[in-house]
Write an enzyme that holds these catalytic residues in place. Structure first.
Site, PDB file in Angstrom:
ATOM      1  N   SER A  65      82.105  30.282   5.643  1.00  0.00           N
ATOM      2  CA  SER A  65      82.007  31.159   4.473  1.00  0.00           C
ATOM      3  C   SER A  65      83.054  32.269   4.523  1.00  0.00           C
ATOM      4  O   SER A  65      83.511  32.668   5.595  1.00  0.00           O
ATOM      5  CB  SER A  65      80.616  31.799   4.398  1.00  0.00           C
ATOM      6  OG  SER A  65      79.611  30.821   4.349  1.00  0.00           O
TER       7      SER A  65
HETATM    8  N1  SAH Z   1      77.090  29.333   8.173  1.00  0.00           N
HETATM    9  C1  SAH Z   1      78.232  28.452   8.253  1.00  0.00           C
HETATM   10  C2  SAH Z   1      78.681  28.051   6.852  1.00  0.00           C
HETATM   11  C3  SAH Z   1      78.927  26.569   6.808  1.00  0.00           C
HETATM   12  S1  SAH Z   1      79.024  25.860   5.193  1.00  0.00           S
HETATM   13  C4  SAH Z   1      79.343  29.075   9.056  1.00  0.00           C
HETATM   14  O1  SAH Z   1      79.228  30.245   9.459  1.00  0.00           O
HETATM   15  O2  SAH Z   1      80.334  28.392   9.339  1.00  0.00           O
HETATM   16  C5  SAH Z   1      77.360  25.308   4.946  1.00  0.00           C
HETATM   17  C6  SAH Z   1      76.850  24.262   5.889  1.00  0.00           C
HETATM   18  O3  SAH Z   1      75.563  23.868   5.403  1.00  0.00           O
HETATM   19  C7  SAH Z   1      77.665  22.974   5.995  1.00  0.00           C
HETATM   20  O4  SAH Z   1      78.044  22.778   7.330  1.00  0.00           O
HETATM   21  C8  SAH Z   1      76.707  21.889   5.513  1.00  0.00           C
HETATM   22  O5  SAH Z   1      76.831  20.666   6.216  1.00  0.00           O
HETATM   23  C9  SAH Z   1      75.359  22.530   5.772  1.00  0.00           C
HETATM   24  N2  SAH Z   1      74.234  21.985   5.002  1.00  0.00           N
HETATM   25  C10 SAH Z   1      74.203  21.565   3.707  1.00  0.00           C
HETATM   26  N3  SAH Z   1      72.969  21.122   3.370  1.00  0.00           N
HETATM   27  C11 SAH Z   1      72.200  21.290   4.489  1.00  0.00           C
HETATM   28  C12 SAH Z   1      70.831  20.993   4.785  1.00  0.00           C
HETATM   29  N4  SAH Z   1      70.005  20.438   3.889  1.00  0.00           N
HETATM   30  N5  SAH Z   1      70.385  21.280   6.033  1.00  0.00           N
HETATM   31  C13 SAH Z   1      71.208  21.816   6.970  1.00  0.00           C
HETATM   32  N6  SAH Z   1      72.498  22.098   6.741  1.00  0.00           N
HETATM   33  C14 SAH Z   1      72.999  21.833   5.522  1.00  0.00           C
END
Ligand code: SAH
Length: 214
Positions: A65
């Site tokens: 993010s």
């Molecule tokens: N908090 C992360 C942001 C990653 S983007 C960071 O600091 O890097 C959001 C993430 O949510 C992605 O990796 C995606 O695979 C995950 N995601 C999407 N749907 C999800 C679900 N149902 N359960 C768990 N993770 C999920």
């Protein structure tokens, strides 16, 4: 693990000033973000832009993010030392590290196996102690509930009822949810066993929250 050079530290300080200028006023959040080398969570080729206020690719079609979004959501979450906190969407592990720096007892779920594995080895190497789970965040973690805080870092098409159910009385969930054609940040406060207050904040951008695991 990469090196945290003086140049990286300098860029990180500049980023904190940018976040402050954009309205992030919580000193604890700024200090926590100042303590986590964001470039460790990115491919080494991206280290020159790791401290730009931008979302960046982390593989598997996902992104870390934007720092301002991390700061905004973390400030809204308002975690206190020792609070049991659930994150949905571990991704690179950066947000989880920021929550650890704030003293939260962190549980984080990721549905992409590769990202889960990478985040687990990096956060362990960095010395963070938290619980990382490969699974579907729509289900939450009923066996560890209730949670004082829940943060969702992907955009949900609907409000996941299991997550609301796993929120402790006095607890708060910060989650981007689709409303009409756009995604908005929402805050849910459980004020009692039976009452939840909902606040709709600004429009925002996230990768989608998907059902099941991959
Ligand atoms: N908090 C992360 C942001 C990653 S983007 C960071 O600091 O890097 C959001 C993430 O949510 C992605 O990796 C995606 O695979 C995950 N995601 C999407 N749907 C999800 C679900 N149902 N359960 C768990 N993770 C999920």
């Amino acid at each position: 693990m990469q090196l945290d050079s003086l140049q990286h530290k300098g860029l990180r300080q500049r980023l904190l000033q940018t976040l402050y200028a954009k309205g992030v006023s919580d000193e604890r959040v700024l200090t926590a973000m100042g303590s986590v080398p964001r470039h460790f969570f990115l491919e080494s080729g991206l280290d020159k832009i790791a401290y730009d206020d931008k979302a960046l690719p982390i593989g598997a079609g996902q992104t870390i993010s934007q720092p301002h979004t991390v700061a905004w959501q973390t400030q809204l979450l308002n975690v206190a030392q020792g609070e049991k906190t659930l994150e949905i969407g571990t991704g690179s592990g950066y947000q989880a590290a920021v929550l650890c720096e704030l003293g939260a007892d962190v549980y984080s779920i990721e549905r992409q196996r590769v990202l889960h594995g990478k985040a687990k080895s990096l956060l362990t190497q960095m010395g963070y102690r938290l619980t990382l789970i490969y699974g579907d965040g729509f289900e939450g973690l009923p066996e560890h509930a209730p949670f004082a805080k829940i943060i969702v870092t992907c955009g949900a098409g609907h409000i996941p009822q299991p997550l609301l159910n796993q929120l402790a009385v006095g607890g708060r969930m910060v989650i981007p949810v689709q409303d009409g054609n756009s995604l908005y940040m929402f805050v849910f406060d459980r004020v009692s066993e039976t009452e939840i207050r909902q606040t709709k904040l600004k429009e925002c951008a996230f990768v989608p929250m998907l059902q099941g695991v991959s």
